[in-house]
Design an enzyme around this catalytic site. Structure first.
Site, PDB file in Angstrom:
ATOM      1  N   LEU A   1       0.848  -1.200   0.000  1.00  0.00           N
ATOM      2  CA  LEU A   1       0.000   0.000   0.000  1.00  0.00           C
ATOM      3  C   LEU A   1       0.880   1.245   0.000  1.00  0.00           C
ATOM      4  CD1 LEU A   1      -2.672  -1.011   2.682  1.00  0.00           C
ATOM      5  CD2 LEU A   1      -2.975  -0.981   0.199  1.00  0.00           C
TER       6      LEU A   1
ATOM      7  N   HIS B   1       2.192 -11.452   8.843  1.00  0.00           N
ATOM      8  CA  HIS B   1       3.405 -11.792   8.094  1.00  0.00           C
ATOM      9  C   HIS B   1       3.954 -13.124   8.619  1.00  0.00           C
ATOM     10  CE1 HIS B   1       6.887 -10.956   5.615  1.00  0.00           C
ATOM     11  NE2 HIS B   1       7.638 -11.376   6.614  1.00  0.00           N
TER      12      HIS B   1
ATOM     13  N   ASP C   1       6.627  -4.163   6.194  1.00  0.00           N
ATOM     14  CA  ASP C   1       6.680  -5.108   7.327  1.00  0.00           C
ATOM     15  C   ASP C   1       7.375  -4.492   8.544  1.00  0.00           C
ATOM     16  OD1 ASP C   1       5.394  -7.033   5.734  1.00  0.00           O
ATOM     17  OD2 ASP C   1       7.291  -7.771   4.951  1.00  0.00           O
TER      18      ASP C   1
END
Ligand code: GAR
Length: 190
Positions: A95, A111, A147
């Site tokens: 995103l 994740h 992440d």
């Protein structure tokens, strides 16, 4: 209890989506999945959402001039749902910062590694190559760093000498399916 509206973004299979839907059937779970978005028209998770009576839509980036236009359209389509959270569950697009700014502290991701280790792709392969004894999964807030957002919940998974990428992925996925609803509950009860 009034359940808060959440959206789930997927790209494929949807086992994490399924676990969130299952959890939300409990009257004490604080939210309900109102919309599922996929960036892949043939994602299996779309059928799963439909079977559960959830609104779905899919858009593929190849049908847009650029990523900005693609995301603008997503934002337009989800706006009426007034989402308290967006849960990325195997959503394989990154995103943009512009998108994230529309939902500050309201986007979560799962994740398949113990972040900050193994950001990005091929996590299980890298765990095996490095002979790690322990791996796991993480639910975290999404920020501008891939992440890299604040960690909400993690779960360890033991790596056995006989594990392959497939067996490890299966073991980690089972734990993912447990911790995602847990993380959502924690965030919404804050
Ligand atoms: C899950 O293992 C999830 O952690 C991973 O994709 C899989 C989706 O499975 N996500 C990422 O790798 C994101 N970088 P699912 O479609 O069965 O939920």
């Amino acid at each position: 209890m009034t359940k808060q509206p959440i959206g789930v973004f997927i790209s494929g299979r949807g086992t994490n989506l399924q676990s969130i839907i299952n959890a939300s059937k409990n009257e004490n779970f604080p939210c309900e999945v109102k919309i599922v978005f996929s960036d892949n028209h043939s994602a299996k998770g779309i059928d799963l959402a439909k079977e559960n009576g959830i609104d779905t839509f899919s858009l593929e980036i190849k049908d847009f001039i650029n990523k900005g236009e693609f995301e603008e359209q997503i934002l337009k389509l989800i706006k009426p749902y007034d989402l308290r959270l967006i849960c990325l569950a195997g959503y394989m697009k990154i995103l943009s910062s512009e998108f994230i700014e529309h939902y500050p502290n309201k986007i979560l991701n799962i994740h398949p590694s113990l972040l900050p280790k193994y950001k990005g792709l091929n996590t299980h392969k890298r765990v095996l190559e490095n002979n790690d004894d322990i791996t796991g999964c993480t639910v975290h807030y999404v920020n501008h760093e891939l992440d890299g957002g604040e960690i909400i919940v993690q779960k360890n998974v033991k790596v056995d000498a006989t594990d392959s990428v497939t067996t490890l992925a299966d073991k980690v996925l089972k734990q993912e399916n447990m911790i995602y609803p847990e993380a959502i509950k924690m965030v919404l009860r804050k």
